[in-house]
Design an enzyme around this catalytic site. Sequence first.
Site, PDB file in Angstrom:
ATOM      1  N   ASP A  67       0.838  -1.258  -0.057  1.00  0.00           N
ATOM      2  CA  ASP A  67       0.123  -0.024  -0.155  1.00  0.00           C
ATOM      3  C   ASP A  67       0.934   1.327  -0.015  1.00  0.00           C
ATOM      4  OD1 ASP A  67      -1.858   1.653   0.596  1.00  0.00           O
ATOM      5  OD2 ASP A  67      -2.904   0.828   2.161  1.00  0.00           O
ATOM      6  N   GLY A 105      -5.042   3.523  -7.930  1.00  0.00           N
ATOM      7  CA  GLY A 105      -5.256   3.995  -9.366  1.00  0.00           C
ATOM      8  C   GLY A 105      -4.365   4.955  -9.879  1.00  0.00           C
ATOM      9  N   ASP A 123     -10.512   4.371  -1.331  1.00  0.00           N
ATOM     10  CA  ASP A 123     -11.015   3.626  -0.742  1.00  0.00           C
ATOM     11  C   ASP A 123     -12.596   3.324  -0.831  1.00  0.00           C
ATOM     12  OD1 ASP A 123      -8.417   3.341   0.068  1.00  0.00           O
ATOM     13  OD2 ASP A 123      -9.016   3.369   2.407  1.00  0.00           O
TER      14      ASP A 123
HETATM   15  C1  GLA Z   1      -5.473   2.449   2.807  1.00  0.00           C
HETATM   16  C2  GLA Z   1      -6.077   1.293   1.761  1.00  0.00           C
HETATM   17  C3  GLA Z   1      -7.153   0.553   2.724  1.00  0.00           C
HETATM   18  C4  GLA Z   1      -6.374  -0.075   3.993  1.00  0.00           C
HETATM   19  C5  GLA Z   1      -5.694   1.264   4.690  1.00  0.00           C
HETATM   20  C6  GLA Z   1      -4.869   0.718   6.123  1.00  0.00           C
HETATM   21  O1  GLA Z   1      -6.520   3.210   3.001  1.00  0.00           O
HETATM   22  O2  GLA Z   1      -6.412   1.620   0.725  1.00  0.00           O
HETATM   23  O3  GLA Z   1      -7.585  -0.653   2.176  1.00  0.00           O
HETATM   24  O4  GLA Z   1      -5.482  -1.107   3.849  1.00  0.00           O
HETATM   25  O5  GLA Z   1      -5.037   1.940   4.094  1.00  0.00           O
HETATM   26  O6  GLA Z   1      -4.425   1.694   6.700  1.00  0.00           O
END
Ligand code: GLA
Length: 382
Positions: free
Chosen positions: A145, A184, A205
């Site tokens: 991430d 994205g 998200d």
């Molecule tokens: C981001 C990701 C989420 C999750 C959080 C965790 O926002 O997009 O899917 O993994 O981090 O902190």
Amino acid sequence: MNKIMLIAFTIGSTLCAGAADSGVANTPPMGWNSWNHFACKVTADDVRASADAIASNGMKDAGYVYVNIDDCWEGSRDEQGRIQPNQKFGDMKALVDYVHSKGLKIGIYSSPGPKTCAGYEGSYRHEEQDAQQYAEWGFDYLKYDWCSAEKVYQQSQMPDVYKKMHDALARTGRPIVFSLCQYGYDRVWRWGASVGGNLWRTTEDISDHYDRMSVIGFDQDGLESFAAPGHWNDPDMLEVGNGGMTDDEYRAHFSLWAIMAAPLIAGNDVRTMSPATRDILTNKEVIAVDQDSLGMQGMLVEEPGPDVQIWVKPLTDSARAVVLLNRSALQTAITAPWWALHIRGPARVRDLWAHTELGTFTDHFSATVPAHSVVMVRITRS
Ligand code: GLA
């Protein structure tokens, strides 16, 4: 969408399919992830109990395999720089062994930046070491991430940064699904596969609201040529069963994700599900559409009225999955003409939510679709 575009789409997808490599994610990954329900409160006990539930409540039988720990498992690094789990997780190897003992696989989470999105230790400058550690523990899936990586890298470095972790994972010799999460940016669907991504998030998200889910879902149209066995567009994890939508809306959510060949990663509390949630998540006929071995992502083919859409996904054996989608707040009749679905002559129609044969139709199919919901059918030439 005209016929020529459909053919181009088919050829494009077939070429991409040839690029499938490591043998993982030949169909969109299915499993569960801790984030949407537990967020940062997740503990090893929650993960164990969720694995128990998945193994016994019909989910494993329906194809859910990966039990994924999201953010907030990380502790500090030891003197050699090795990442340690925090106190909520304790013995990570024991947790991994436990999940494996249930016949399931297990996933972990990190960031290429110094910190994860929730502020825990990331993999920056420890990529090789972390990959080795995940493999040593026995992990089968990594969600990587972007988060604080934006503070230490330029956006143009993203492909190299993701490739670095992919290569480190490959060197462990363990098959590990590599899930890119960078919302994205920089049209990741164009380069995600080339840096070893098995799936890439295409959006910011999701949240447990019909409006957010539907904005994300409908945004995916146009990305279909980038999905193929081994490499999938990921419109984020499921919210089915988290309580913010009606069951009709959750059926729309699940149908849309299935027609798009999206990863089906449940995000609810699988230890305590209503029968309706369980029926949605374990609908094998809808899951079969998502998991169809042709590996084609469906697309929007017609908008016969305001807030009314028809999506189609080509399946093996020349069958078609079709979703009639009603985005309005009123029940609406929707007609899918055969010309829009590229079907000629009589074809059998099966309702994948009612689990019934609806009969043979010659040039169109019509249904009354509840508000914010879908009718999903499989159409097979007679
Ligand atoms: C981001 C990701 C989420 C999750 C959080 C965790 O926002 O997009 O899917 O993994 O981090 O902190």
